[in-house]
Motif scaffolding. Structure first.
Motif, short mmCIF file in Angstrom:
data_model
loop_
_atom_site.label_atom_id
_atom_site.label_comp_id
_atom_site.label_asym_id
_atom_site.label_seq_id
_atom_site.Cartn_x
_atom_site.Cartn_y
_atom_site.Cartn_z
N GLU A 5 19.01 7.52 22.10
CA GLU A 5 18.36 8.20 20.99
C GLU A 5 16.86 8.05 21.10
OE1 GLU A 5 18.38 6.37 16.97
OE2 GLU A 5 19.51 4.77 17.92
N PHE A 6 16.14 9.02 20.60
CA PHE A 6 14.70 8.92 20.50
C PHE A 6 14.39 8.22 19.18
CE2 PHE A 6 15.06 12.61 23.34
CZ PHE A 6 14.21 12.18 24.37
N LEU A 7 13.58 7.17 19.25
CA LEU A 7 13.21 6.47 18.03
C LEU A 7 12.08 7.23 17.35
CD1 LEU A 7 13.28 2.77 19.26
CD2 LEU A 7 15.00 4.00 17.95
N LEU A 8 12.14 7.33 16.05
CA LEU A 8 11.12 8.02 15.28
C LEU A 8 10.04 7.03 14.86
CD1 LEU A 8 13.50 10.24 13.14
CD2 LEU A 8 12.22 10.88 15.19
N ASN A 9 8.78 7.44 14.98
CA ASN A 9 7.66 6.54 14.71
C ASN A 9 7.65 5.99 13.29
OD1 ASN A 9 6.28 6.24 17.15
ND2 ASN A 9 5.43 8.29 16.97
N ARG A 101 -10.91 -10.55 7.91
CA ARG A 101 -9.66 -11.11 8.46
C ARG A 101 -8.57 -11.12 7.39
NH1 ARG A 101 -9.98 -14.54 13.22
NH2 ARG A 101 -12.10 -14.41 14.04
N THR A 102 -7.35 -10.90 7.83
CA THR A 102 -6.18 -10.98 6.96
C THR A 102 -4.95 -11.13 7.86
OG1 THR A 102 -5.07 -10.00 5.06
CG2 THR A 102 -5.73 -8.48 6.81
N LEU A 103 -3.80 -11.31 7.26
CA LEU A 103 -2.56 -11.34 8.02
C LEU A 103 -2.03 -9.92 8.17
CD1 LEU A 103 -0.82 -14.36 6.24
CD2 LEU A 103 -1.91 -14.36 8.50
N CYS A 104 -1.34 -9.66 9.26
CA CYS A 104 -0.66 -8.38 9.42
C CYS A 104 0.73 -8.63 9.98
CB CYS A 104 -1.45 -7.42 10.30
SG CYS A 104 -1.42 -7.80 12.05
N ARG A 105 1.61 -7.67 9.71
CA ARG A 105 2.99 -7.79 10.18
C ARG A 105 3.48 -6.41 10.60
NH1 ARG A 105 6.96 -10.47 6.03
NH2 ARG A 105 6.49 -8.59 4.87
N TRP A 106 4.02 -6.34 11.81
CA TRP A 106 4.60 -5.11 12.33
C TRP A 106 6.10 -5.34 12.49
CZ3 TRP A 106 5.11 -4.44 18.16
CH2 TRP A 106 5.84 -3.29 18.47
N THR A 107 6.89 -4.48 11.90
CA THR A 107 8.34 -4.50 12.06
C THR A 107 8.72 -3.25 12.80
OG1 THR A 107 8.56 -5.67 9.94
CG2 THR A 107 10.56 -4.69 10.87
N ASP A 108 9.34 -3.41 13.99
CA ASP A 108 9.68 -2.24 14.78
C ASP A 108 10.97 -1.59 14.28
OD1 ASP A 108 11.88 -3.58 15.94
OD2 ASP A 108 10.85 -3.97 17.83
N ALA A 109 11.34 -0.49 14.91
CA ALA A 109 12.49 0.30 14.47
C ALA A 109 13.81 -0.47 14.55
CB ALA A 109 12.58 1.58 15.29
N GLU A 110 13.84 -1.54 15.34
CA GLU A 110 15.06 -2.33 15.46
C GLU A 110 15.06 -3.58 14.58
OE1 GLU A 110 15.08 -2.82 19.75
OE2 GLU A 110 16.64 -1.31 19.89
#
Length: 169
Positions: A5-9, A101-110
């Motif tokens: 499957e193609f993952l959607l952004n 500066r700050t915290l960041c969080r990236w959650t991917d499609a999985e």
């Protein structure tokens, strides 16, 4: 055979801490705000430092080894007043130093997450022609080595999480 499957952004979620915590020790105190409303593009990049020293046993050819990385996320779209994440970023347009500066969080499609301290750079809080929506853009520059956490799965490990777990061993 596994399903392709193609993952959607839009399934990627990028958040910043609008409480302004600047230490990974303060993740529990973070006030996360999603960078989504008004954002039309997110472009991750990894500026790499590499070494490609040729050795005599390579008979004149070299081998490349990545020795360092600087990860960034460039975001752009339209300014949405009242959006918690955008208001936080726009309010730092005139700031310098640790105020960016700050915290960041990236959650991917999985469901895998990457958390880091980040610096807000290249903030553009408005702009464009008089008769269009205001533009909005900035770059999140990750500081130091980010913390990676594989997605919690039920009944097995996803392909990407499994690969990452093996790579960490």
């Amino acid at each position: 055979m596994s399903k392709q499957e193609f993952l959607l952004n839009f399934k990627n979620k990028l958040e910043i801490d609008v409480a302004g915590n600047t230490s990974m020790d303060d993740i529990a105190n973070a006030d996360w705000a999603v960078l989504a409303a008004g954002i039309s593009t997110i472009t991750p990049a990894s500026s790499e430092t590499s070494d490609n020293t040729p050795y005599y046993d390579g008979e004149g050819f070299s081998d490349t080894e990545v020795t360092g990385k600087h990860i960034t996320f460039a975001l752009s779209g339209h300014r949405l007043m009242g959006d918690k994440a955008q208001d936080y970023v726009a309010a730092r347009f005139l700031d310098i130093g640790d105020k960016l500066r700050t915290l960041c969080r990236w959650t991917d499609a999985e469901g895998n997450t990457v958390t880091s301290v980040a610096t807000l750079t290249a903030i553009v809080p408005f702009g464009g022609a008089a008769n269009v929506k205001q533009t909005f853009s900035f770059t999140l520059a990750l500081n130091g080595k980010p913390k990676y956490e594989a997605a919690q799965t039920t009944g097995g490990t996803s392909g990407q999480a499994n690969k990452a777990a093996k790579a960490d061993k």
